[in-house]
Design a protein around this motif. Structure first.
Motif, PDB file in Angstrom:
ATOM      1  N   ILE A  11       0.832  -1.214   0.000  1.00 16.49           N
ATOM      2  CA  ILE A  11       0.000   0.000   0.000  1.00 16.49           C
ATOM      3  C   ILE A  11       0.867   1.265   0.000  1.00 16.49           C
ATOM      4  O   ILE A  11       0.643   2.197  -0.791  1.00 16.49           O
ATOM      5  CB  ILE A  11      -0.945   0.001   1.211  1.00 16.49           C
ATOM      6  N   ILE A  12       1.859   1.294   0.885  1.00 13.77           N
ATOM      7  CA  ILE A  12       2.698   2.490   1.015  1.00 13.77           C
ATOM      8  C   ILE A  12       3.469   2.754  -0.268  1.00 13.77           C
ATOM      9  O   ILE A  12       3.542   3.895  -0.754  1.00 13.77           O
ATOM     10  CB  ILE A  12       3.661   2.348   2.213  1.00 13.77           C
ATOM     11  N   THR A  13       4.050   1.704  -0.845  1.00 18.04           N
ATOM     12  CA  THR A  13       4.864   1.918  -2.047  1.00 18.04           C
ATOM     13  C   THR A  13       4.010   2.265  -3.257  1.00 18.04           C
ATOM     14  O   THR A  13       4.466   2.992  -4.145  1.00 18.04           O
ATOM     15  CB  THR A  13       5.733   0.680  -2.348  1.00 18.04           C
ATOM     16  N   LEU A  14       2.776   1.769  -3.308  1.00 19.46           N
ATOM     17  CA  LEU A  14       1.870   2.187  -4.391  1.00 19.46           C
ATOM     18  C   LEU A  14       1.545   3.670  -4.242  1.00 19.46           C
ATOM     19  O   LEU A  14       1.509   4.419  -5.235  1.00 19.46           O
ATOM     20  CB  LEU A  14       0.592   1.354  -4.370  1.00 19.46           C
ATOM     21  N   TYR A  15       1.349   4.120  -3.024  1.00 20.04           N
ATOM     22  CA  TYR A  15       1.058   5.536  -2.767  1.00 20.04           C
ATOM     23  C   TYR A  15       2.250   6.420  -3.149  1.00 20.04           C
ATOM     24  O   TYR A  15       2.088   7.443  -3.836  1.00 20.04           O
ATOM     25  CB  TYR A  15       0.711   5.733  -1.296  1.00 20.04           C
ATOM     26  N   THR A  16       3.456   6.027  -2.726  1.00 18.80           N
ATOM     27  CA  THR A  16       4.630   6.850  -3.040  1.00 18.80           C
ATOM     28  C   THR A  16       4.967   6.802  -4.532  1.00 18.80           C
ATOM     29  O   THR A  16       5.490   7.777  -5.084  1.00 18.80           O
ATOM     30  CB  THR A  16       5.851   6.413  -2.210  1.00 18.80           C
ATOM     31  N   LEU A  17       4.641   5.689  -5.182  1.00 22.63           N
ATOM     32  CA  LEU A  17       4.838   5.619  -6.628  1.00 22.63           C
ATOM     33  C   LEU A  17       3.869   6.560  -7.348  1.00 22.63           C
ATOM     34  O   LEU A  17       4.239   7.226  -8.328  1.00 22.63           O
ATOM     35  CB  LEU A  17       4.642   4.183  -7.112  1.00 22.63           C
ATOM     36  N   TRP A  18       2.638   6.640  -6.853  1.00 26.35           N
ATOM     37  CA  TRP A  18       1.674   7.601  -7.410  1.00 26.35           C
ATOM     38  C   TRP A  18       2.204   9.028  -7.260  1.00 26.35           C
ATOM     39  O   TRP A  18       2.071   9.849  -8.182  1.00 26.35           O
ATOM     40  CB  TRP A  18       0.326   7.456  -6.682  1.00 26.35           C
ATOM     41  N   GLN A  19       2.820   9.326  -6.118  1.00 20.44           N
ATOM     42  CA  GLN A  19       3.386  10.657  -5.925  1.00 20.44           C
ATOM     43  C   GLN A  19       4.465  10.961  -6.967  1.00 20.44           C
ATOM     44  O   GLN A  19       4.506  12.062  -7.530  1.00 20.44           O
ATOM     45  CB  GLN A  19       3.988  10.770  -4.518  1.00 20.44           C
ATOM     46  N   MET A  20       5.328   9.990  -7.227  1.00 20.93           N
ATOM     47  CA  MET A  20       6.393  10.191  -8.210  1.00 20.93           C
ATOM     48  C   MET A  20       5.810  10.468  -9.592  1.00 20.93           C
ATOM     49  O   MET A  20       6.272  11.372 -10.310  1.00 20.93           O
ATOM     50  CB  MET A  20       7.285   8.952  -8.258  1.00 20.93           C
ATOM     51  N   VAL A  21       4.803   9.693  -9.974  1.00 22.58           N
ATOM     52  CA  VAL A  21       4.165   9.877 -11.283  1.00 22.58           C
ATOM     53  C   VAL A  21       3.547  11.267 -11.386  1.00 22.58           C
ATOM     54  O   VAL A  21       3.663  11.950 -12.419  1.00 22.58           O
ATOM     55  CB  VAL A  21       3.106   8.779 -11.517  1.00 22.58           C
ATOM     56  N   GLU A  22       2.881  11.717 -10.319  1.00 22.97           N
ATOM     57  CA  GLU A  22       2.250  13.040 -10.318  1.00 22.97           C
ATOM     58  C   GLU A  22       3.279  14.164 -10.401  1.00 22.97           C
ATOM     59  O   GLU A  22       3.052  15.195 -11.049  1.00 22.97           O
ATOM     60  CB  GLU A  22       1.406  13.200  -9.045  1.00 22.97           C
ATOM     61  N   MET A  23       4.417  13.987  -9.735  1.00 20.38           N
ATOM     62  CA  MET A  23       5.413  15.060  -9.676  1.00 20.38           C
ATOM     63  C   MET A  23       6.271  15.153 -10.936  1.00 20.38           C
ATOM     64  O   MET A  23       6.995  16.133 -11.118  1.00 20.38           O
ATOM     65  CB  MET A  23       6.312  14.890  -8.440  1.00 20.38           C
ATOM     66  N   HIS A  24       6.193  14.176 -11.811  1.00 24.44           N
ATOM     67  CA  HIS A  24       7.017  14.172 -13.024  1.00 24.44           C
ATOM     68  C   HIS A  24       6.791  15.425 -13.866  1.00 24.44           C
ATOM     69  O   HIS A  24       7.740  15.973 -14.441  1.00 24.44           O
ATOM     70  CB  HIS A  24       6.694  12.915 -13.847  1.00 24.44           C
TER      71      HIS A  24
ATOM     72  N   ASN B  75       1.571  11.413   4.709  1.00 27.43           N
ATOM     73  CA  ASN B  75       2.984  11.511   4.339  1.00 27.43           C
ATOM     74  C   ASN B  75       3.896  11.362   5.544  1.00 27.43           C
ATOM     75  O   ASN B  75       4.945  10.701   5.456  1.00 27.43           O
ATOM     76  CB  ASN B  75       3.250  12.843   3.629  1.00 27.43           C
ATOM     77  N   TRP B  76       3.509  11.935   6.681  1.00 31.70           N
ATOM     78  CA  TRP B  76       4.346  11.816   7.867  1.00 31.70           C
ATOM     79  C   TRP B  76       4.358  10.394   8.421  1.00 31.70           C
ATOM     80  O   TRP B  76       5.383   9.929   8.934  1.00 31.70           O
ATOM     81  CB  TRP B  76       3.911  12.814   8.941  1.00 31.70           C
ATOM     82  N   ILE B  77       3.256   9.676   8.307  1.00 33.68           N
ATOM     83  CA  ILE B  77       3.237   8.265   8.717  1.00 33.68           C
ATOM     84  C   ILE B  77       4.212   7.463   7.852  1.00 33.68           C
ATOM     85  O   ILE B  77       5.002   6.654   8.364  1.00 33.68           O
ATOM     86  CB  ILE B  77       1.812   7.679   8.614  1.00 33.68           C
ATOM     87  N   CYS B  78       4.168   7.694   6.543  1.00 35.87           N
ATOM     88  CA  CYS B  78       5.087   6.999   5.626  1.00 35.87           C
ATOM     89  C   CYS B  78       6.543   7.360   5.935  1.00 35.87           C
ATOM     90  O   CYS B  78       7.429   6.496   5.894  1.00 35.87           O
ATOM     91  CB  CYS B  78       4.768   7.348   4.180  1.00 35.87           C
ATOM     92  N   ILE B  79       6.788   8.627   6.242  1.00 38.52           N
ATOM     93  CA  ILE B  79       8.153   9.070   6.558  1.00 38.52           C
ATOM     94  C   ILE B  79       8.665   8.380   7.815  1.00 38.52           C
ATOM     95  O   ILE B  79       9.796   7.868   7.857  1.00 38.52           O
ATOM     96  CB  ILE B  79       8.200  10.602   6.711  1.00 38.52           C
ATOM     97  N   ILE B  80       7.851   8.348   8.869  1.00 41.09           N
ATOM     98  CA  ILE B  80       8.268   7.734  10.130  1.00 41.09           C
ATOM     99  C   ILE B  80       8.543   6.243   9.942  1.00 41.09           C
ATOM    100  O   ILE B  80       9.584   5.721  10.387  1.00 41.09           O
ATOM    101  CB  ILE B  80       7.199   7.959  11.219  1.00 41.09           C
ATOM    102  N   LEU B  81       7.631   5.541   9.270  1.00 40.42           N
ATOM    103  CA  LEU B  81       7.829   4.110   9.028  1.00 40.42           C
ATOM    104  C   LEU B  81       9.066   3.873   8.158  1.00 40.42           C
ATOM    105  O   LEU B  81       9.841   2.944   8.394  1.00 40.42           O
ATOM    106  CB  LEU B  81       6.592   3.512   8.361  1.00 40.42           C
ATOM    107  N   GLY B  82       9.255   4.723   7.157  1.00 37.24           N
ATOM    108  CA  GLY B  82      10.408   4.572   6.266  1.00 37.24           C
ATOM    109  C   GLY B  82      11.727   4.812   6.978  1.00 37.24           C
ATOM    110  O   GLY B  82      12.703   4.093   6.750  1.00 37.24           O
ATOM    111  N   VAL B  83      11.775   5.819   7.857  1.00 40.59           N
ATOM    112  CA  VAL B  83      13.004   6.101   8.605  1.00 40.59           C
ATOM    113  C   VAL B  83      13.333   4.935   9.543  1.00 40.59           C
ATOM    114  O   VAL B  83      14.497   4.523   9.656  1.00 40.59           O
ATOM    115  CB  VAL B  83      12.871   7.424   9.382  1.00 40.59           C
TER     116      VAL B  83
END
Length: 451
Positions: free
Chosen positions: A83-96, A418-426
């Protein structure tokens, strides 16, 4: 190293000689560099490029990761990661294409826009290089081990051959494939690799089902001591992080798609990503759950090694792995080639020509091959690289850039997510390399170099 020009740019086909001549004259440099040389990809290219980038060595280690986590935590971590990586991948696609008239063709270009020209390079480039070079090294090991398993399965009475030689055999094809100029030129290799990934994943879980559970299958944690269990959990987190590692090439893949203001590339790219993630789920979850169900805590770090019969099917699966990691290696090597050639042409002012590519890319293949035959610690490498580099670039760096660029309102849904993803990722970045490094040290005690 900034962004390129108009969104709608779609380069016409030109001969290699004409492109090299224009670049030599100081014109159209991007037409020669591999990431921006060709923008004629179709949406389904992004599907099999993403499948090839993501599914690979990681899927074969998932049952092993489950044996270090147990049923409950293992399933939770697998689902959350998806779930998290699908969300962050969507962010990358949007920011392109977030800036009108510009495309962020490379991960570091987006980082430079978010953090500044110099800081963006310092933050992104080292991590991206660790990821991409690390994957290439691990896939060298995977390819060599799978070739050896194939040889030993089809010819059990033959004289044993050193793993080193199989890694060298696997590396030999890359000296040729590395000369393909850009992402679109390796689309056929990538398609074959994506098909192979689904094939050997299916073989892995279907054969596990047919074999059934071991007589004395044990689902307790793999390690027997508390210290061992602790480090095992950390290593498993790194293995799973490695399994969701496609983000490092997603902007480069999207750069190969055509784009206009009316039809931005994010639409076909996202369509391709959705199909890719469905395929990823069909590969990952059955292999992880069925492999652990069948073998429990005795499963090997490569689940195919745990499957010995039927011999012909296991041999076929290992050859499928070889074909897949050939494609995966090329997908992850292409952005590295782009960085090397950018420095050689733009900074060191080398004349762009085939001979420059032949030498620089061959040296890179030789380097990754040398490291692979020197340190072929498959499981430990996955855990170490997975936590140290994949976690930042996959789990939380896209979120940090999203917050820096879009600045969502504090305590809004976007801000909290985003902050939940950041904390888990760190946490993943800090903890998982410890387990992987310990596993490397344990393996190194009994390993003989170039054996």
């Amino acid at each position: 190293m900034g962004t390129d020009g108009a969104v709608g740019s779609s380069y016409p086909e030109e001969s290699s000689f004409n492109v090299e001549k224009k670049v030599a004259d100081g014109k159209d440099v991007d037409k020669w560099l591999p990431i921006t040389a060709n923008r004629n990809a179709k949406w389904w290219y992004s599907t099999f490029h993403n499948v090839t980038a993501m599914v690979g060595a990681g899927v074969l280690s998932l049952p092993y990761a489950m044996s270090e986590l147990g049923w409950g935590p293992g399933i939770v971590v697998l689902v959350l990661s998806w779930i998290i990586t699908l969300y962050t991948l969507w962010q990358m696609v949007e920011m392109h294409e977030m800036v009108p008239g510009k495309r962020f063709n490379r991960y570091h270009e987006l980082g430079q826009y978010a953090f500044g020209e110099k800081l963006g390079l310092y933050i992104v480039v080292p991590q991206q290089l660790i990821v991409e070079v690390g994957v290439c090294i691990v896939y060298m090991v995977t390819g060599g081990k799978s070739l050896k398993k194939f040889h030993d399965t089809v010819c059990p009475d033959c004289k044993s051959i050193k793993l080193t030689y199989f890694i060298l055999i696997f590396a030999s094809c890359h000296f040729v494939l590395a000369q393909l100029p850009d992402f679109n030129s390796i689309s056929g290799v990538s398609l074959a690799a994506a098909v192979m990934s689904l094939s050997y994943s299916t073989i892995a879980w279907a054969t596990s089902v047919s074999k059934g559970q071991l007589v004395d299958v044990n689902y307790s944690l793999r390690a027997s001591t508390n210290v061992g269990k602790f480090f095992g959990v950390l290593s498993a987190l790194g293995d799973i992080a490695f399994a969701y590692a496609g983000h490092n090439v997603v902007l480069e893949i999207q750069a190969s798609l055509p784009s206009t203001p009316e039809k931005p590339s994010k639409k076909p790219m996202w369509k391709g990503v959705i199909f890719a993630y469905i395929i990823v789920a069909l590969c990952y979850f059955p292999v992880a759950l069925v492999g652990y169900w069948a073998f429990g805590n005795s499963v090997q770090d490569n689940v195919l090694i745990s499957l010995n019969k039927p011999a012909w099917l296991i041999a076929a699966a290992n050859m499928f792995v070889v074909i897949h990691v050939i494609g995966s290696y090329q997908i992850y090597a292409m952005p590295v080639f782009d960085m090397i050639e950018t420095v050689l042409v733009k900074k060191l002012h080398f004349t762009p020509r085939f001979s420059l590519r032949l030498v620089s890319r061959s040296l890179y293949v030789a380097f990754t091959c040398f490291v692979a035959i020197t340190f072929p610690f498959f499981g430990g490498l996955l855990g170490f690289f997975g936590g140290f580099a994949f976690a930042p670039t996959t789990y939380f760096l896209p979120c940090v850039m999203w917050l820096a660029i879009y600045k969502p309102k504090r305590f809004s849904l976007s801000w909290i997510t985003n902050w939940i993803c950041i904390i888990l990722g760190v946490l993943l970045m800090v903890l998982s390399p410890i387990g992987g490094l310990r596993q490397i040290i344990v393996d190194a005690k009994t390993y003989k170099f170039y054996s």
